[in-house]
Design a protein around this motif. Structure first.
Motif, PDB file in Angstrom:
ATOM      1  N   THR A 147      24.659  20.640   4.277  1.00 16.41           N
ATOM      2  CA  THR A 147      23.436  20.338   5.021  1.00 16.41           C
ATOM      3  C   THR A 147      23.396  21.072   6.359  1.00 16.41           C
ATOM      4  N   LYS A 192      24.167  24.885   8.652  1.00 21.24           N
ATOM      5  CA  LYS A 192      23.843  26.296   8.438  1.00 21.24           C
ATOM      6  C   LYS A 192      25.050  27.110   7.985  1.00 21.24           C
ATOM      7  N   LYS A 226      27.525  21.250  -3.816  1.00 17.84           N
ATOM      8  CA  LYS A 226      26.587  20.174  -4.129  1.00 17.84           C
ATOM      9  C   LYS A 226      27.050  19.472  -5.397  1.00 17.84           C
ATOM     10  N   SER A 227      26.258  18.496  -5.856  1.00 19.56           N
ATOM     11  CA  SER A 227      26.602  17.898  -7.131  1.00 19.56           C
ATOM     12  C   SER A 227      25.468  18.167  -8.097  1.00 19.56           C
ATOM     13  N   LYS A 228      25.709  17.875  -9.351  1.00 21.37           N
ATOM     14  CA  LYS A 228      24.713  18.211 -10.376  1.00 21.37           C
ATOM     15  C   LYS A 228      23.583  17.193 -10.365  1.00 21.37           C
ATOM     16  N   GLU A 269      20.035  12.190  -1.918  1.00 22.41           N
ATOM     17  CA  GLU A 269      20.653  13.520  -2.030  1.00 22.41           C
ATOM     18  C   GLU A 269      19.663  14.554  -2.559  1.00 22.41           C
ATOM     19  N   GLU A 293      17.930  15.637   0.430  1.00 23.95           N
ATOM     20  CA  GLU A 293      18.787  16.453   1.306  1.00 23.95           C
ATOM     21  C   GLU A 293      19.090  17.814   0.688  1.00 23.95           C
ATOM     22  N   GLY A 294      18.439  18.105  -0.422  1.00 21.63           N
ATOM     23  CA  GLY A 294      18.647  19.395  -1.074  1.00 21.63           C
ATOM     24  C   GLY A 294      19.992  19.513  -1.764  1.00 21.63           C
ATOM     25  N   LEU A 295      20.667  18.382  -2.002  1.00 18.81           N
ATOM     26  CA  LEU A 295      22.016  18.433  -2.580  1.00 18.81           C
ATOM     27  C   LEU A 295      22.019  18.262  -4.105  1.00 18.81           C
ATOM     28  N   ARG A 296      20.924  17.788  -4.658  1.00 15.22           N
ATOM     29  CA  ARG A 296      20.830  17.687  -6.122  1.00 15.22           C
ATOM     30  C   ARG A 296      19.439  18.132  -6.526  1.00 15.22           C
ATOM     31  N   TYR A 314      14.921  23.728   1.410  1.00 16.71           N
ATOM     32  CA  TYR A 314      15.673  22.880   2.324  1.00 16.71           C
ATOM     33  C   TYR A 314      16.254  23.671   3.493  1.00 16.71           C
ATOM     34  N   ARG A 336      16.741  22.336   7.557  1.00 20.20           N
ATOM     35  CA  ARG A 336      18.000  21.598   7.737  1.00 20.20           C
ATOM     36  C   ARG A 336      18.328  21.303   9.197  1.00 20.20           C
ATOM     37  N   GLU A 337      17.849  22.156  10.103  1.00 20.42           N
ATOM     38  CA  GLU A 337      18.126  21.865  11.514  1.00 20.42           C
ATOM     39  C   GLU A 337      17.351  20.663  12.013  1.00 20.42           C
ATOM     40  N   VAL A 354      21.975  13.882   8.651  1.00 19.69           N
ATOM     41  CA  VAL A 354      22.462  13.248   7.427  1.00 19.69           C
ATOM     42  C   VAL A 354      23.705  12.416   7.707  1.00 19.69           C
ATOM     43  N   PHE A 373      25.140  24.225  13.497  1.00 16.90           N
ATOM     44  CA  PHE A 373      23.684  24.366  13.507  1.00 16.90           C
ATOM     45  C   PHE A 373      23.248  25.381  14.562  1.00 16.90           C
TER      46      PHE A 373
END
Ligand SMILES: Nc1ncnc2c1ncn2[C@@H]1O[C@H](COP(=O)(O)OP(=O)(O)O)[C@@H](O)[C@H]1O
Ligand SMILES: [Mg+2]
Lengths: 367, 311
Positions: free
Chosen positions: A211, A213, A365-367, B49, B52-55, B73, B77-78, B82, B106
């Motif tokens: 999350t 940069k 990341k996760s799936k 998630e 948060e662009g994680l999944r 995302y 993100r800045e 989270v 960041f």
């Protein structure tokens, strides 16, 4: 760039505060040197097997072979005098072999009577192998001794070819130190990175980092730079101990520096690439052990590859660590930068592949 | 009102054996504290998630701060903070170091004063130089919140920020979260604590089995699903229950208390008078408003304790 530096600083701070990591990176290799140095340095155990075909089969040639056995770095084994020298070497995958021609004793006798003669010893082998350099040094040293004693310094015994300017009076530590450096280049980053990947996954740091940069290549670069600094500190300590305790002659050449950098890049990346499969600390350790330990032994960290059976020697060609060990021995012990350059390039090749696989394959990341 | 800060439409995430989220729709307006409330496995973390662009979602749309999180995302993100579920800080960094480090990720370099201010915002000034591994559970979470705030985000995701903490630490965190909201930050908070959602959220979505089963402010939800208020005859015991039931009043025993539901507010006075005339020993009589607990029970058909459904 600032992100890389910030990540490296934070990572380094944590690393140095964890005493276990620091112990394995800095203290453990020193203990290995002291331990192996004590075992091999005093007993004079010899790592390189030198095959000798004694065609002359005389008192003088036997004396020469005996003298070789008395050096600390070689032991001899006989090739039957009836065998074809080159053919025998090929058939038995011998790395380095010496031929004492017929007329050896006669030449020495003439020399003692004041006649100017020379006799040529043939030293055959793979010149890119560290064992070749060791054998050259040993044979050279014995030949010099013969010339001094038997022929009053007239150059009777001539070693052909002597293309490798090997350092004389090598001790075991000179052969051993490059291997320990190689071992450290493998173990510190590889075991470190698989453990880090396990921790970062199970504690969800990867997701958290995703999350920000900071990119994966940047994260990996920070780890590489830190490990390079750590490795240099470690090598400096090892060399210091080597010199103070064992009278180390091998030197950290510019080529050695390049190999250390490339090797650290290689194994830091490999550790992260393996992180693709790491789910928790247990699998992390298991994977690192499964890959790291066999490689340490098979790639000649603790004894030269040439001392191993032929099929293992072939196998060693596929192990990235082999080239680091070989390159470091070539440049540090035998000042043979031409060989070391090849090893450096191979190492860089492996390193590039591992870096790309790691940066692409590891998912934060996760799936 | 402009574009919502979070806009989720018909979002689904299916795994081979389970529909972790199954077609949910909601939006969160600027400055709002929105809570996803539900038991373990309801799909809260999966939802967060994705945002948060994680999944990647299986289907549906998820927009945060105006961008599709699936593709965009990186652009936001800045502006997003989270705090992941079960957050644990880096063991061997001090809070001050961790905050400075995280800011640099960041591309922000905080001054010493900015770091001090942030540390003091989350109430860690006394612990700023303690290795994170030696902080208490509540202090670790507060450090996590400080890290999530380094970019001065417009939106903060807090995934079960108080789970596993003792009541005191939970209350302290509530104070911090309220303060964040006061400063205008939009907050998406997930929780399985009914009281937490009731205390903090402007807007609650109750989730179960990947679906949103109800949505509204705590007051709205209670009015709609809470089935009125409750009269408690504390300490009346079984004798009390029998006496109440003898008058034809429906009641149940909870521990040693007799509990009478009053679904319609206007019935309250009459029911109180009836009960007061019963001559049975008891400690006290009091009334209780319906809470989200009652809402949850009537919607899901089960109570929830520590995130686990109990029948
Ligand atoms: N990667 C995954 N693979 C398979 N199932 C998953 C995965 N992630 C979550 N789930 C399942 O999806 C459901 C919702 O999980 P989660 O979003 O973590 O719930 P909550 O945060 O509300 O406790 C659970 O049943 C969980 O087991
Ligand atoms: Mg969750």
């Amino acid at each position: 760039m600032n992100r890389i530096l910030a990540d490296m600083k934070a990572f380094g701070t944590q690393y140095l505060r964890s005493r276990v990591g620091t112990f394995f990176a800095l203290v453990f290799p020193i203990l290995l040197i002291l331990l192996f140095g004590a075992i091999f340095g005093s007993s004079g155990s010899s790592p390189v097997t030198l095959y000798v075909q004694d065609v002359d089969n005389s008192a003088a040639s036997h004396a020469f072979t005996d003298a070789l056995n008395k050096t600390n770095v070689t032991t001899t084994r006989a090739i039957p005098s009836s065998a074809d020298f080159s053919q025998y070497i090929r058939d038995h995958s011998i790395n380095v072999a010496l031929q004492i021609p017929s007329g050896f004793q006669v030449a020495l006798a003439k020399a003692q009577n004041g006649t100017r003669v020379t006799v040529n010893l043939t030293l055959a082998g793979d010149q890119t192998q560290s064992s070749y350099g060791i054998a050259v040094s040993a044979v050279d040293a014995v030949a010099t001794a013969f010339n001094l004693q038997v022929a009053k310094a007239a150059p009777v015994v001539n070693v052909l070819p002597t293309s490798v300017p090997g350092l004389r009076h090598l001790t075991y530590i000179d052969l051993f130190l490059p291997g320990i450096i190689g071992f450290t280049i493998l173990s510190t980053p590889l075991f470190g990175m698989t453990a880090i990947c396990a921790e970062y996954r199970s504690r969800r740091y990867f997701k958290l980092l995703a999350t920000t940069k900071l990119s994966k290549p940047e994260w990996l670069a920070a780890k590489v730079v830190f490990h390079i600094i750590l490795l240099f500190a470690s090598v400096a300590l090892m060399v210091l101990v080597g010199i103070l305790v064992f009278g180390l002659k091998a030197v950290v050449t510019p080529m050695a520096v390049l190999i250390i950098i490339a090797g650290t890049l290689e194994f830091t990346s490999l550790g992260m690439a393996l992180g693709i499969f790491v789910r928790d600390p247990e699998t992390g350790a298991a994977i690192a052990n499964a890959i790291g330990f066999p490689m340490m032994f098979l790639a000649g960290s603790f004894f030269p590859v040439d001392a191993m059976p032929a099929f293992l020697q072939t196998g060693a060609r596929f192990l990235p660590l082999t080239y680091i060990n070989e390159g470091l021995r070539a440049t540090m012990t035998f000042a043979n930068d031409a060989t070391a350059l090849v090893d450096l390039l191979v190492t860089l090749g492996f390193a590039a592949v591992f870096f790309v696989v790691a940066a692409r394959g590891l998912s934060w990341k996760s799936k | 009102m402009g574009e919502p800060v979070i806009d989720v439409r018909d979002l689904s995430k299916h795994y081979a054996d389970i529909k972790a989220i199954d077609g949910i729709t909601f939006n969160v307006e600027k400055g709002e504290m929105f809570s996803l409330l539900g038991p373990n496995g309801a799909g809260k973390t999966t939802t967060v998630e994705i945002l948060e662009g994680l999944r990647d979602p299986t289907s549906g749309e998820a927009r945060v701060l105006g961008v599709d999180v699936r593709t965009g995302y990186r652009k936001i993100r800045e502006r997003v903070g989270v705090l992941p579920q079960d957050f644990e800080p880096f063991d061997r960094l001090q809070p001050r170091e961790a905050v400075a480090y995280w800011a640099q990720l960041f591309d922000r370099t905080l001054t010493k004063k900015e770091i001090d201010d942030l540390i003091s915002t989350v109430g860690l000034s006394d612990r700023a130089e303690t290795l994170a591994m030696n902080l208490s559970g509540g202090e670790k979470r507060r450090l996590g919140i400080a890290m999530s705030l380094v970019g001065r985000p417009q939106l903060v995701f807090l995934d079960e920020p108080t789970t596993g903490l003792d009541p005191g630490a939970r209350r302290e965190l509530w104070g911090l979260i309220r303060q964040l909201k006061k400063e205008g930050t939009t907050i998406l908070l997930t929780t399985h604590y009914l009281d937490e959602a009731e205390q903090l959220a402007d807007d609650v979505a109750i989730m179960n089995h990947g679906k949103i089963v109800a949505r509204g402010s705590p007051a709205e939800l209670i009015a709609q699903y809470g089935r009125g208020s409750t009269i408690v005859l504390a300490g009346a015991g079984e004798d009390g229950l029998r006496a109440v039931q003898a008058r034809g009043i429906t009641a149940e025993l909870q521990g040693v208390d007799v509990v009478v539901k009053v679904p319609v507010a206007s019935d309250m006075r009459r029911m109180l008078e009836k009960l007061a005339s019963i001559d049975t020993p008891l400690n006290e009589i009091y009334t209780r408003r319906a809470s989200l607990e009652d809402v949850f029970l009537s919607l899901v058909g089960a109570r929830m304790q520590e995130g686990v459904l109990a029948t």
